[in-house]
Design an enzyme around this catalytic site. Structure first.
Site, PDB file in Angstrom:
ATOM      1  N   HIS A  59       0.659  -1.759  -0.436  1.00 13.58           N
ATOM      2  CA  HIS A  59      -0.008   0.284  -0.314  1.00 13.58           C
ATOM      3  C   HIS A  59       0.789   1.358   0.433  1.00 13.58           C
ATOM      4  CE1 HIS A  59       0.860  -0.682   3.993  1.00 13.58           C
ATOM      5  NE2 HIS A  59       0.275   0.414   4.332  1.00 13.58           N
ATOM      6  N   HIS A  61       1.802   3.714   1.862  1.00 15.30           N
ATOM      7  CA  HIS A  61       1.907   4.952   2.992  1.00 15.30           C
ATOM      8  C   HIS A  61       3.471   4.621   3.004  1.00 15.30           C
ATOM      9  CE1 HIS A  61      -1.880   4.032   5.355  1.00 15.30           C
ATOM     10  NE2 HIS A  61      -1.618   5.182   4.841  1.00 15.30           N
ATOM     11  N   ASP A  63       5.499   4.174   5.093  1.00 15.61           N
ATOM     12  CA  ASP A  63       6.759   3.045   5.452  1.00 15.61           C
ATOM     13  C   ASP A  63       6.778   2.405   5.246  1.00 15.61           C
ATOM     14  OD1 ASP A  63       3.974   3.872   7.119  1.00 15.61           O
ATOM     15  OD2 ASP A  63       4.193   2.004   8.276  1.00 15.61           O
ATOM     16  N   HIS A  64       5.743   2.349   4.155  1.00 20.12           N
ATOM     17  CA  HIS A  64       6.090   0.882   3.278  1.00 20.12           C
ATOM     18  C   HIS A  64       6.894   0.946   1.729  1.00 20.12           C
ATOM     19  CE1 HIS A  64       3.034  -1.395   6.375  1.00 20.12           C
ATOM     20  NE2 HIS A  64       3.398  -0.103   6.750  1.00 20.12           N
ATOM     21  N   HIS A 117      -7.492  -0.672   5.828  1.00 21.82           N
ATOM     22  CA  HIS A 117      -5.987   0.366   6.029  1.00 21.82           C
ATOM     23  C   HIS A 117      -6.563   2.043   4.523  1.00 21.82           C
ATOM     24  CE1 HIS A 117      -2.666   1.203   8.287  1.00 21.82           C
ATOM     25  NE2 HIS A 117      -2.420   1.499   7.349  1.00 21.82           N
ATOM     26  N   ASP A 136      -0.367  -3.775   6.039  1.00 15.35           N
ATOM     27  CA  ASP A 136      -1.162  -3.653   7.522  1.00 15.35           C
ATOM     28  C   ASP A 136      -2.473  -4.059   7.770  1.00 15.35           C
ATOM     29  OD1 ASP A 136       1.373  -2.518   8.185  1.00 15.35           O
ATOM     30  OD2 ASP A 136       0.860  -0.004   8.087  1.00 15.35           O
ATOM     31  N   HIS A 174       4.152  -4.767  10.836  1.00 14.38           N
ATOM     32  CA  HIS A 174       4.627  -4.339  11.690  1.00 14.38           C
ATOM     33  C   HIS A 174       5.067  -4.739  13.212  1.00 14.38           C
ATOM     34  CE1 HIS A 174       3.994   0.497  11.034  1.00 14.38           C
ATOM     35  NE2 HIS A 174       3.875   0.040   9.996  1.00 14.38           N
TER      36      HIS A 174
END
Ligand code: ZN
Ligand code: FE
Length: 258
Positions: A59, A61, A63-64, A117, A136, A174
């Site tokens: 996805h 975001h 942090d990905h 999400h 996530d 995570h």
């Protein structure tokens, strides 16, 4: 005996993210899943003498995908990610969605759309390696926050993942397991599978070890977000006979303020 095609290395990144390197030695392919940052991925590849061949994103975001650009610059590899999120992932080369496949060496993933999400979230299931990369959407003993979806969508996404075989290993985005475990236990304190999982998680964390991957078979028994249609869980939250998506909405809401 189970002989996975992939050798999967787990790389901790940022504060609590996991990046995965999936290497098929026989097929000469090495994918990275959700590179939050490039540095630790490059270090791991160099240490092992591996050449990156694919970048997979679940996805949009940061942090990905935060390491995408630098990894593309270093290795010139294609970025494969969600069609439904293509506008939000710079440099996406190959767009995939529900029912598509994604081949890495001798492995091929089935791709699932798993919105909730984020609206464009996907998951990669590599059956021969029993590996599910679900970003996530599904966490060990929990699920992601519902930023862009509805309870109906999120529950149908989790319902899809729940149909996969029990031996599937859940490689999530995570290390949130211990706090997920506390919440799950607060809802469902007498669940033997959950109690055993919580004990194991506490032991692992006390030794500073990872709790990921978890096994899907255990998630089906212990993760409350996969049990919203189970009359026992429904009774525990005072919603016996309610629609699963309503139960999902309620426990997701409770978790947000836990
Ligand atoms: Zn996310
Ligand atoms: Fe994340």
């Amino acid at each position: 005996m189970f002989e996975p095609i992939f050798e999967i290395e787990i790389i901790p990144a940022l504060s609590d993210n996991y990046i995965y390197i999936a290497h098929d030695a026989g097929g000469g392919a090495t994918a990275v899943v959700d590179p939050a940052e490039a540095g630790p991925v490059i270090a791991a590849l160099e240490r092992r003498g591996l050449e990156l061949t694919h970048i997979l994103n679940t996805h949009h975001h940061f942090d990905h995908i935060g390491g995408n650009a630098e990894l593309v610059e270093c290795y010139g590899v294609p970025v494969i990610g969600p069609r439904a999120d293509s506008a939000r992932i710079p440099g996406l080369d190959i767009e995939v969605g529900e029912g598509d496949s994604c081949t890495v060496g001798r492995e091929t993933a089935r791709v699932f759309d798993v919105p909730g999400h984020t609206s464009g979230h996907i998951a990669f299931w590599f059956e021969k390696s029993r590996a599910l990369f679900c970003g996530d959407t599904l966490f060990a003993l929990g699920c992601g926050r519902m930023f862009e979806g509805t309870p109906e969508l999120f529950w149908s996404s989790l319902g899809k993942l729940r149909t996969l075989p029990n031996e599937t290993r859940v490689y999530c985005g995570h290390e949130y397991t211990q706090s997920n475990a506390r919440f799950a236990l607060s809802l469902d304190p007498d669940n033997e599978a959950l109690k055993a999982a919580c004990q194991r998680v506490d032991d692992l964390r006390a030794r500073g070890e990872r709790t990921v991957p978890s096994e899907l078979g255990e998630e089906k028994l212990a993760n409350p977000f996969l049990r919203v249609d189970d009359p026992d869980l429904q009774r525990l939250v005072g919603m016996e006979g309610a629609a699963p998506e309503a139960v999902f909405a309620e426990i997701r809401r409770r978790k947000d303020s836990f």
